[in-house]
Motif scaffolding. Structure first.
Motif, mmCIF file in Angstrom:
data_model
loop_
_atom_site.group_PDB
_atom_site.id
_atom_site.type_symbol
_atom_site.label_atom_id
_atom_site.label_comp_id
_atom_site.label_asym_id
_atom_site.label_seq_id
_atom_site.Cartn_x
_atom_site.Cartn_y
_atom_site.Cartn_z
ATOM 1 N N TYR A 1 0.272 -2.007 -12.371
ATOM 2 C CA TYR A 1 -1.079 -2.540 -12.161
ATOM 3 C C TYR A 1 -1.455 -3.545 -13.249
ATOM 4 C CZ TYR A 1 -1.669 0.650 -8.320
ATOM 5 O OH TYR A 1 -1.522 1.276 -7.111
ATOM 6 N N MET B 1 -10.042 -1.400 -12.587
ATOM 7 C CA MET B 1 -9.624 -2.735 -13.052
ATOM 8 C C MET B 1 -10.792 -3.713 -12.948
ATOM 9 S SD MET B 1 -6.540 -4.969 -11.356
ATOM 10 C CE MET B 1 -5.290 -3.737 -11.527
ATOM 11 N N GLN B 2 -11.456 -3.635 -11.807
ATOM 12 C CA GLN B 2 -12.575 -4.545 -11.568
ATOM 13 C C GLN B 2 -13.742 -4.251 -12.530
ATOM 14 O OE1 GLN B 2 -14.268 -4.303 -7.650
ATOM 15 N NE2 GLN B 2 -13.776 -6.450 -7.272
ATOM 16 N N PRO C 1 -6.795 2.783 -4.732
ATOM 17 C CA PRO C 1 -8.173 2.283 -4.773
ATOM 18 C C PRO C 1 -8.882 2.601 -6.085
ATOM 19 C CG PRO C 1 -7.778 3.615 -2.791
ATOM 20 C CD PRO C 1 -6.553 3.734 -3.644
ATOM 21 N N VAL D 1 -6.801 -0.050 -17.364
ATOM 22 C CA VAL D 1 -6.037 0.157 -16.126
ATOM 23 C C VAL D 1 -5.065 1.330 -16.301
ATOM 24 C CG1 VAL D 1 -4.290 -0.901 -14.655
ATOM 25 C CG2 VAL D 1 -6.304 -2.219 -15.327
ATOM 26 N N LEU E 1 -7.756 0.139 -8.721
ATOM 27 C CA LEU E 1 -8.282 -1.207 -8.456
ATOM 28 C C LEU E 1 -9.767 -1.282 -8.830
ATOM 29 C CD1 LEU E 1 -6.496 -2.034 -5.068
ATOM 30 C CD2 LEU E 1 -5.773 -2.550 -7.399
ATOM 31 N N GLN E 2 -10.467 -0.197 -8.575
ATOM 32 C CA GLN E 2 -11.891 -0.164 -8.922
ATOM 33 C C GLN E 2 -12.076 -0.187 -10.452
ATOM 34 O OE1 GLN E 2 -13.842 3.305 -7.378
ATOM 35 N NE2 GLN E 2 -15.500 2.047 -6.548
ATOM 36 N N GLU F 1 0.856 -1.190 0.000
ATOM 37 C CA GLU F 1 0.000 0.000 0.000
ATOM 38 C C GLU F 1 0.891 1.240 0.000
ATOM 39 O OE1 GLU F 1 -3.027 -0.183 3.062
ATOM 40 O OE2 GLU F 1 -3.266 1.997 2.914
ATOM 41 N N HIS G 1 1.491 1.673 -4.430
ATOM 42 C CA HIS G 1 0.757 0.401 -4.444
ATOM 43 C C HIS G 1 -0.681 0.594 -3.964
ATOM 44 C CE1 HIS G 1 4.467 -2.019 -4.911
ATOM 45 N NE2 HIS G 1 5.031 -1.066 -4.197
ATOM 46 N N GLY G 2 -1.549 -0.263 -4.467
ATOM 47 C CA GLY G 2 -2.898 -0.396 -3.914
ATOM 48 C C GLY G 2 -3.787 0.818 -4.110
#
Ligand SMILES: Cc1ncc(COP(=O)(O)O)c(C=O)c1O
Length: 464
Positions: free
Chosen positions: A293, A73-74, A67, A330, A70-71, A38, A64-65
């Motif tokens: 990422y 990406m999902q 948010p 991403v 990551l969102q 993170e 890192h990490g």
């Protein structure tokens, strides 16, 4: 108490197991196993924290990490993860191309996305070659590059990589390309100043083009700021101006490998932007573009080259994962963060802050002979003796020893030995662009502890 990490060694399972089985003999202790990450920190499975002082392999520019990434990406994964770009276009790949070209500026009008740095350089050189052929210059195929340099691990990229030890091994499998000296700033040859050596390096380019036959020379490829090949050597505007003029004079394409220096790390989106006279014809990017990422690289090219190749029947090149929709989505999210957090400007300010502190550290440490770089693409050079600039013995492998001491002190330092240390021992200092001043202070404090242990070891072995 013995930790899980300490118990594991290379080759301790009958099959499968750690990739280090390809790199280290059986019985070698394995590195800590990462559990999570993170911001600028990683934690191993024993809960130990490590400050990521090099962004891994100079990759995790936004930390890192994140948010938002990551969102994104999902969300993209739910929509579509793979669609071959010659059958289906994807909104994100187009948005990414528009965006990267806008950031790169005039003359770099089109983007071709691949999975990493080596693929990007392979693609750039093949695009250049096909352009020469379709524009009536089929005799041009040689690509001059610099020594030392690093342009990737694939066989094509190795032909232009300036690393004698890699060529000693793989040379028989390659058609090695002509090399000219790369300008250095700390270890210039006897009788030269930094400026006169730069001028000699530029002259060597012209001499080599003439010797090889200008009609046979396709391109000159260089890292505008060296990565692990030179340890962040920064050259003067005069060098870049001279290189551009020489390439123009002989019709040679100028390719900037910005795989490490691009995507904002040096305080500009491209390092080329520091030298308005440089004007590269082609630029390659990777690493910070998607910031770890997802695997992603890119070739940026002018419309005239792309149009000529397309009109001739199309680029005779491609990879299964090129312009992958998930990777492009991403990378768009990563660029959103670069813009939202103003990370290119931050790289410049943080780079200046960090450099001041590294200079102060160098004044205290008997092992740090030089501090250099631009923005957050920095390096320190490790020496046995600062007055004479004498290097530590090559077999000692000072960067690898520093990495080991660093892990004990909670600092992760990536190093990859280029040229077996022939051009000196450096340690890249390239934290995420998101690092706060307090985190940069911590980086320097932890580095100083690792350097103190290294110095004890150097003295203990009678090397300094
Ligand atoms: C300047 C430069 N070019 C090319 C590469 C190769 O990139 P990759 O490892 O993604 O293939 C690297 C990787 O370190 C690099 O630093």
């Amino acid at each position: 108490m013995q930790t899980a990490t300490a118990r594991r060694t290379v080759g301790d399972t009958p099959a499968g197991g750690s990739v280090l089985g390809f790199y280290a003999p059986k019985g070698t202790p394995r590195p800590p196993r990462v559990a999570r990450a993170e911001g600028v920190f990683l934690w191993d499975e024993d809960g130990r924290r490590y400050l990521d002082a090099t962004s891994g392999a100079v990759v995790t520019n936004i930390g890192h990490g994140n948010p938002a990434v990551l969102q994104a990406m999902q969300a993209q994964a739910r929509k579509v993860t793979f669609a071959y770009p010659r059958f289906f276009e994807s909104e994100d790949s187009i948005a990414l191309a528009d965006r990267v070209c806008a950031l790169a500026g005039p003359g770099l009008d089109r983007a071709f996305f691949v999975s990493g740095g080596s693929e990007a350089n392979e693609s750039a050189l093949k695009l250049a070659r096909q352009y020469a052929v379709v524009s009536g210059q089929p005799g041009r195929w040689k690509v001059i590059s610099r020594n030392p340099s690093y342009h990737g691990a694939t066989l094509g990229a190795l032909t232009v990589t300036g690393d004698a030890s890699a060529h000693a091994l793989y040379g028989p499998m390659l058609r090695a390309q002509p090399k000219v000296a790369a300008p250095l700033s700390y270890r210039v040859p006897d009788g030269h100043s930094v400026e006169s050596f730069e001028a000699a390096c530029a002259q060597a380019l012209e001499d080599t083009i003439v010797r090889e036959g200008a009609d046979s020379v396709l391109a000159f490829i260089l890292e505008p700021i060296g990565g692990l090949s030179t340890g962040a050597v920064v050259s003067s505007p005069a060098y870049f101006r001279a290189v551009r003029e020489i390439c123009d004079r002989h019709g040679v394409l100028l390719v900037f490998d910005e795989i490490m220096s691009g995507a904002g790390r040096t305080g500009r989106f491209l390092a080329a932007h520091h030298w308005p006279d440089a004007r590269p014809d082609l630029v390659t990017l990777a690493k910070g573009l998607a910031a770890g990422y997802t695997p992603l690289g890119a070739v940026l090219a002018p419309e005239r080259i792309v149009d000529a190749v397309a009109a001739s029947g199309g680029f005779v090149h491609g990879h299964t994962y090129f312009t992958n929709p998930l990777s492009c989505a991403v990378a768009n999210a990563v660029l959103d963060e670069v813009v939202r957090q103003d990370l290119v400007a931050r790289a410049q300010a943080a780079g200046a802050y960090l450099k001041d502190r590294l200079h102060a550290l160098a004044a205290r440490s008997p092992l740090v002979g030089d501090v250099r770089g631009l923005g957050l693409l920095g390096a320190i050079e490790l020496v046995a003796d600062k007055a004479s600039r004498r290097a530590l013995p090559v077999d000692f492998n000072a960067p690898a020893r520093l990495t080991e001491h660093g892990l004990r002190h909670g600092i992760a330092l990536y190093n990859r030995r280029a040229n077996r240390g022939e051009f000196g021992d450096f340690q890249m200092i390239t934290p995420p662009l998101t690092a706060s001043d307090a985190e940069l202070d911590l980086l320097v404090a932890l580095l100083e502890r690792a350097l103190a242990d290294l110095h004890d070891e150097v003295r203990g072995r009678g090397l300094a």
